[in-house]
Scaffold this motif. Structure first.
Motif, PDB file in Angstrom:
ATOM      1  N   PHE A   4       0.668  -1.083  -0.185  1.00 47.26           N
ATOM      2  CA  PHE A   4      -0.070  -0.024   0.191  1.00 47.26           C
ATOM      3  C   PHE A   4       0.976   1.248  -0.040  1.00 47.26           C
ATOM      4  CE2 PHE A   4      -3.257   2.703   1.705  1.00 47.26           C
ATOM      5  CZ  PHE A   4      -4.328   2.311   1.344  1.00 47.26           C
ATOM      6  N   VAL A   5       1.830   1.359   0.861  1.00 44.19           N
ATOM      7  CA  VAL A   5       2.515   2.668   0.974  1.00 44.19           C
ATOM      8  C   VAL A   5       3.606   2.740  -0.081  1.00 44.19           C
ATOM      9  CG1 VAL A   5       4.297   3.786   2.640  1.00 44.19           C
ATOM     10  CG2 VAL A   5       2.220   2.569   3.687  1.00 44.19           C
ATOM     11  N   ILE A  34       2.171   4.078  -3.376  1.00 48.43           N
ATOM     12  CA  ILE A  34       1.719   5.488  -3.389  1.00 48.43           C
ATOM     13  C   ILE A  34       2.898   6.240  -3.132  1.00 48.43           C
ATOM     14  CG2 ILE A  34       0.413   7.197  -2.159  1.00 48.43           C
ATOM     15  CD1 ILE A  34      -1.517   4.826  -1.236  1.00 48.43           C
ATOM     16  N   LEU A  42       2.984  10.780   4.393  1.00 49.49           N
ATOM     17  CA  LEU A  42       2.172   9.806   3.442  1.00 49.49           C
ATOM     18  C   LEU A  42       1.660   8.699   4.518  1.00 49.49           C
ATOM     19  CD1 LEU A  42       1.016   9.291   0.736  1.00 49.49           C
ATOM     20  CD2 LEU A  42       2.679   7.597   0.535  1.00 49.49           C
ATOM     21  N   VAL A  80      -1.895   7.814   5.231  1.00 50.83           N
ATOM     22  CA  VAL A  80      -2.691   6.688   4.957  1.00 50.83           C
ATOM     23  C   VAL A  80      -3.373   6.138   6.304  1.00 50.83           C
ATOM     24  CG1 VAL A  80      -1.980   4.430   4.447  1.00 50.83           C
ATOM     25  CG2 VAL A  80      -1.390   6.031   2.958  1.00 50.83           C
ATOM     26  N   GLU A  81      -2.494   6.179   7.322  1.00 52.38           N
ATOM     27  CA  GLU A  81      -2.875   5.584   8.750  1.00 52.38           C
ATOM     28  C   GLU A  81      -4.369   6.250   9.199  1.00 52.38           C
ATOM     29  OE1 GLU A  81      -0.189   5.982  11.954  1.00 52.38           O
ATOM     30  OE2 GLU A  81      -1.516   5.085  13.316  1.00 52.38           O
ATOM     31  N   VAL A  84      -6.612   7.627   6.950  1.00 51.29           N
ATOM     32  CA  VAL A  84      -7.726   7.342   6.103  1.00 51.29           C
ATOM     33  C   VAL A  84      -7.859   5.781   6.407  1.00 51.29           C
ATOM     34  CG1 VAL A  84      -7.966   6.665   3.630  1.00 51.29           C
ATOM     35  CG2 VAL A  84      -6.646   8.623   4.126  1.00 51.29           C
ATOM     36  N   ILE A  85      -7.235   4.790   6.681  1.00 53.05           N
ATOM     37  CA  ILE A  85      -7.533   3.448   6.921  1.00 53.05           C
ATOM     38  C   ILE A  85      -8.155   3.673   8.090  1.00 53.05           C
ATOM     39  CG2 ILE A  85      -6.538   1.075   7.570  1.00 53.05           C
ATOM     40  CD1 ILE A  85      -4.381   1.744   5.718  1.00 53.05           C
ATOM     41  N   TYR A 120      -7.384  -1.337   9.883  1.00 51.78           N
ATOM     42  CA  TYR A 120      -6.522  -0.534  10.669  1.00 51.78           C
ATOM     43  C   TYR A 120      -5.829  -1.304  11.771  1.00 51.78           C
ATOM     44  CZ  TYR A 120      -5.117   2.995  14.067  1.00 51.78           C
ATOM     45  OH  TYR A 120      -4.403   3.906  14.832  1.00 51.78           O
TER      46      TYR A 120
END
Lengths: 190, 298
Positions: free
Chosen positions: A46-47, A50, A83, A87-88, A90-91, A99
């Motif tokens: 994921f990370v 992006i 980022l 992302v953290e 958002v999840i 999460y």
């Protein structure tokens, strides 16, 4: 550039952990159970994808334009750290289940040198945007593959009768090096 | 150079703004009681409750997994506060505990058999010939307990023994774990008489290594009007120990101990108020300090 070759090269031949020796810390740290290895792998995929995309944009549209290429390392660290935070959030908002299962691995990626390494390599190799994204995700999949294979091996070794002086981390390091030698076999594939 | 500074500052600013906006927009509704509980807890993250930090305990209390009086350092005050947040009654609460150092072996009383010049850690010192003191049960004076205390309640005195500041001590018990000699114990805060020695050797041997050691003479055991102090077997030998449930703090044993191994400490005004008996005390405190009518007070 053939994208298929790029994927095979990033996943197997130039495997980020076993051939380039980046991200060895989570490779050894989060490989005690296959379950947590999968969680970590997902987070990295994921990370890294992006991060590759955004760092490419930052490099080509900001750093190159102002002739500040020498700032790439520090700029990419900035990108990755923010980022991961983003992302953290958002999840956490949209998928509390994911999460919870990623747990502590997500913030840990901030300090994962594999993510920074891939972002820098993308720029160094002069990939275009699509190749960058593909290379990023393929590298992350290679990391996940190595991590899950390694975790599976460690789970089995845990049940074996290992000599006391080798039990635990020593035997794991030996396994990791043998895996690395095995991955050498992919050389020449591309 | 200016382009570099401006460019990086701008990138940082943009990411900062995005993160700031995201934290507002994407804020997850957490249980407000957990936040309130985190504020109510002492915030020392000492771990004495067994949960990972104060936030861990707050979550456990909110979920009903932990008791409202689970915070040991916080004591009754925090328990009451938590009880009001959770809409419960704290009840009388547990009796507060504080740490005591059971050693008086200063340099004059117990000689050093060699000069320890290693790392200032009692654990390390213990591994060399059971410490540098003549008395192998004594305090090394290297301050591992003082370093471990999350509340700065322990300082190393000039006599090389730890001083416990009773007003700061919360009874979390971290120093008890830290001391390799098991010299520090937790006892009820109202207890003011205690045997300040850990030497379980025979009387002759213990007197040889320290002038204020318990020599197991039994005077205290025979003389105690409440049969609260006994020579009990401990380790490879025996030592005088006070049963806190029976002790009335009369101090007879301390006055009659031939070596001075039994200590009387000045109580905290919040626990005792003997000088000013007109001031009323909470019911829970008066119960444990009621006069035993031993007539031994002077």
């Amino acid at each position: 550039m053939n994208y298929f070759t790029l994927i095979i090269s990033a996943m197997l031949v130039q495997n980020i952990v076993l051939a380039q020796f980046l991200g060895v810390c989570p490779f050894l740290g989060v490989s005690k159970k296959v379950e947590s290895a999968i969680g970590m792998g997902m987070a990295v995929v994921f990370v890294m994808t992006i991060a590759s995309a955004i760092s490419w944009l930052v490099y080509n549209y900001i750093l190159v334009r102002f002739h500040l290429e020498y700032l790439q390392t520090i700029a990419f660290i900035l990108v990755i750290a923010s980022l991961v935070q983003f992302v953290e959030m958002v999840i956490r908002k949209f998928s509390p289940g994911l999460y919870k299962s990623l747990g502590v691995y997500l913030p840990l990626i901030t300090t994962n040198c594999a993510v920074l390494g891939v972002a820098l390599l993308n720029v160094q190799n002069g990939y275009n945007f699509l190749a960058t994204v593909i290379n990023g995700s393929a590298n992350a999949l290679g990391f996940t593959l190595a991590l899950i294979l390694f975790a599976g091996l460690r789970e089995r070794v845990d049940e074996m009768n290992v000599p006391a002086s080798l039990a635990g981390m020593p035997i794991s390091l030996i396994i990791a090096s043998i895996m690395s030698i095995a991955f050498l076999g992919f050389t020449g594939l591309v | 150079m200016f382009e570099a500074i401006i460019a990086l500052a701008l990138i940082g600013l943009i990411f900062g703004l995005v993160l700031g906006l995201a934290s507002k927009k994407l804020a997850v509704e957490t249980d407000p009681t957990i936040d309130e509980l985190i504020l109510a807890l002492p915030g020392a993250n000492c771990g004495a409750c067994g949960y990972p930090g104060c936030s861990g305990l707050a979550e456990a209390i909110a979920n009903g997994q932990a008791n409202i009086d689970a915070c040991i350092p916080g004591g009754k005050e925090v328990a009451d506060h938590i009880a009001s947040i959770m809409g419960m009654d704290a009840g009388s609460g547990k009796e507060p505990l504080i740490a005591r150092v059971r050693c008086q072996g200063t340099h004059e009383k117990s000689k050093y058999i060699y000069d320890y010049e290693g790392i200032a850690s009692c654990d390390m010192a213990a591994s060399y010939f059971q410490g540098s003191k003549d008395c192998i049960y004594g305090c090394f004076g290297l301050g591992t307990c003082a370093q471990s205390c999350p509340f700065d309640a322990i300082t190393m005195g000039e006599d090389n023994l730890p001083d416990i500041h009773l007003d700061k001590c919360t009874g979390c018990g971290i120093c008890v774990e830290a001391c390799p000699q098991n010299i520090i114990i937790l006892s009820r805060a109202t207890q003011r008489v205690f045997v300040s020695c850990c030497n379980t050797d025979k009387g002759k041997d213990s007197r040889k290594v320290c002038t204020t050691s318990c020599i197991k003479c039994g005077i205290c055991e025979r003389g105690c009007p409440f049969e609260a102090i006994k020579i009990i077997p401990s380790g490879n030998g025996s030592i005088a120990r006070i049963d806190e449930t029976l002790c009335t703090n009369c101090g007879w044993c301390a006055d009659n101990c031939p070596t001075g191994a039994i200590e009387i400490i000045e109580p905290l005004p919040v626990f005792f108020n003997m000088n000013n008996p007109t001031e009323s005390l909470p019911a829970s405190d008066t119960a444990s300090m009621s006069c035993g009518s031993c007539t031994l007070c002077k």
